[in-house]
Scaffold this motif. Structure first.
Motif, mmCIF file in Angstrom:
data_model
loop_
_atom_site.group_PDB
_atom_site.id
_atom_site.type_symbol
_atom_site.label_atom_id
_atom_site.label_comp_id
_atom_site.label_asym_id
_atom_site.label_seq_id
_atom_site.Cartn_x
_atom_site.Cartn_y
_atom_site.Cartn_z
ATOM 1 N N ALA A 1 0.827 -1.209 0.000
ATOM 2 C CA ALA A 1 0.000 0.000 0.000
ATOM 3 C C ALA A 1 0.862 1.260 0.000
ATOM 4 N N ILE A 2 1.948 1.285 0.765
ATOM 5 C CA ILE A 2 2.801 2.478 0.807
ATOM 6 C C ILE A 2 3.585 2.614 -0.495
ATOM 7 N N LEU A 3 3.939 1.490 -1.107
ATOM 8 C CA LEU A 3 4.614 1.528 -2.397
ATOM 9 C C LEU A 3 3.688 2.111 -3.465
ATOM 10 N N ALA A 4 2.445 1.675 -3.480
ATOM 11 C CA ALA A 4 1.467 2.211 -4.431
ATOM 12 C C ALA A 4 1.237 3.702 -4.187
ATOM 13 N N ALA A 5 1.164 4.093 -2.923
ATOM 14 C CA ALA A 5 0.969 5.505 -2.585
ATOM 15 C C ALA A 5 2.150 6.341 -3.068
ATOM 16 N N ALA A 6 3.362 5.880 -2.813
ATOM 17 C CA ALA A 6 4.557 6.620 -3.225
ATOM 18 C C ALA A 6 4.601 6.787 -4.738
ATOM 19 N N ASP A 7 4.339 5.722 -5.450
ATOM 20 C CA ASP A 7 4.341 5.761 -6.910
ATOM 21 C C ASP A 7 3.316 6.760 -7.423
ATOM 22 N N ALA A 8 2.103 6.688 -6.909
ATOM 23 C CA ALA A 8 1.035 7.588 -7.359
ATOM 24 C C ALA A 8 1.343 9.045 -7.018
ATOM 25 N N MET A 9 1.923 9.278 -5.846
ATOM 26 C CA MET A 9 2.189 10.649 -5.411
ATOM 27 C C MET A 9 3.226 11.339 -6.288
ATOM 28 N N VAL A 10 4.314 10.655 -6.592
ATOM 29 C CA VAL A 10 5.351 11.313 -7.397
ATOM 30 C C VAL A 10 4.940 11.449 -8.860
ATOM 31 N N LYS A 11 3.962 10.659 -9.290
ATOM 32 C CA LYS A 11 3.455 10.788 -10.658
ATOM 33 C C LYS A 11 2.350 11.836 -10.767
ATOM 34 N N ALA A 12 1.647 12.099 -9.670
ATOM 35 C CA ALA A 12 0.496 13.001 -9.694
ATOM 36 C C ALA A 12 0.858 14.469 -9.500
ATOM 37 N N GLY A 13 2.036 14.742 -8.994
ATOM 38 C CA GLY A 13 2.412 16.133 -8.740
ATOM 39 C C GLY A 13 3.910 16.308 -8.745
ATOM 40 N N ARG A 14 4.343 17.535 -8.875
ATOM 41 C CA ARG A 14 5.781 17.838 -8.823
ATOM 42 C C ARG A 14 6.196 17.903 -7.358
ATOM 43 N N VAL A 15 6.364 16.712 -6.778
ATOM 44 C CA VAL A 15 6.731 16.588 -5.369
ATOM 45 C C VAL A 15 7.983 15.735 -5.243
ATOM 46 N N THR A 16 8.643 15.858 -4.105
ATOM 47 C CA THR A 16 9.832 15.065 -3.811
ATOM 48 C C THR A 16 9.549 14.167 -2.631
ATOM 49 N N LEU A 17 9.827 12.894 -2.798
ATOM 50 C CA LEU A 17 9.707 11.946 -1.698
ATOM 51 C C LEU A 17 10.903 12.183 -0.774
ATOM 52 N N VAL A 18 10.655 12.622 0.456
ATOM 53 C CA VAL A 18 11.759 12.980 1.344
ATOM 54 C C VAL A 18 11.999 11.975 2.453
ATOM 55 N N SER A 19 10.996 11.150 2.763
ATOM 56 C CA SER A 19 11.187 10.210 3.869
ATOM 57 C C SER A 19 10.273 9.011 3.709
ATOM 58 N N TYR A 20 10.807 7.854 4.105
ATOM 59 C CA TYR A 20 10.042 6.610 4.134
ATOM 60 C C TYR A 20 10.605 5.802 5.293
ATOM 61 N N ASP A 21 9.757 5.175 6.064
ATOM 62 C CA ASP A 21 10.244 4.346 7.165
ATOM 63 C C ASP A 21 9.126 3.456 7.688
ATOM 64 N N ILE A 22 9.497 2.557 8.562
ATOM 65 C CA ILE A 22 8.534 1.721 9.267
ATOM 66 C C ILE A 22 8.059 2.515 10.473
ATOM 67 N N ALA A 23 6.750 2.669 10.604
ATOM 68 C CA ALA A 23 6.197 3.431 11.727
ATOM 69 C C ALA A 23 6.088 2.535 12.960
ATOM 70 N N GLU A 24 5.536 1.368 12.806
ATOM 71 C CA GLU A 24 5.424 0.375 13.874
ATOM 72 C C GLU A 24 5.024 -0.935 13.228
ATOM 73 N N SER A 25 4.744 -1.916 13.976
ATOM 74 C CA SER A 25 4.433 -3.259 13.516
ATOM 75 C C SER A 25 3.541 -3.295 12.267
ATOM 76 N N GLY A 26 4.157 -3.480 11.113
ATOM 77 C CA GLY A 26 3.413 -3.587 9.875
ATOM 78 C C GLY A 26 2.914 -2.274 9.304
ATOM 79 N N HIS A 27 3.220 -1.167 9.956
ATOM 80 C CA HIS A 27 2.798 0.154 9.483
ATOM 81 C C HIS A 27 3.987 0.858 8.853
ATOM 82 N N PHE A 28 3.723 1.552 7.772
ATOM 83 C CA PHE A 28 4.759 2.286 7.061
ATOM 84 C C PHE A 28 4.297 3.714 6.839
ATOM 85 N N PHE A 29 5.257 4.638 6.749
ATOM 86 C CA PHE A 29 4.878 6.011 6.436
ATOM 87 C C PHE A 29 5.785 6.554 5.345
#
Length: 102
Positions: A15-43
């Motif tokens: 889900a976070i991979l799909a979100a990242a892909d869609a976000m950088v394709k939908a706008g002129r934005v820069t992905l600045v951070s990705y990490d594990i938030a907690e058990s099975g959660h990603f941000f």
């Protein structure tokens, strides 16, 4: 140019991979951070102009929710984040992402 930070937290990596892909394709934005938030959660965090972060966030949320088993736990957009927020949270432009900065 007024800048914004957008953050999405999901359950599951696809889900976070799909979100990242869609976000950088939908706008002129820069992905600045990705990490594990907690058990099975990603941000993921993006930065860009306010007018570009908004549609990118919308696309990322939609994409994450369309993934089988994907669930958006929370999301938030911060327009014009203050400097002290940037110094504490992992939302600043780093050397690794500087070459992708738009």
């Amino acid at each position: 140019m007024p800048v914004a930070v957008g953050v999405i937290q999901t359950i599951g990596f696809p889900a976070i991979l799909a979100a990242a892909d869609a976000m950088v394709k939908a706008g002129r934005v820069t992905l600045v951070s990705y990490d594990i938030a907690e058990s099975g959660h990603f941000f993921i965090a993006i930065r860009g102009s306010i007018s570009e972060v908004k549609p990118a966030m919308e696309a990322g949320i939609r994409a994450a929710e369309e993934v089988f088993g994907g669930e958006v736990v929370t999301h938030y957009t911060v327009p014009n984040p203050p400097e002290n927020l940037e110094s504490v949270l992992p939302i600043s432009y780093t050397e690794e992402v500087e070459m992708f900065r738009l």
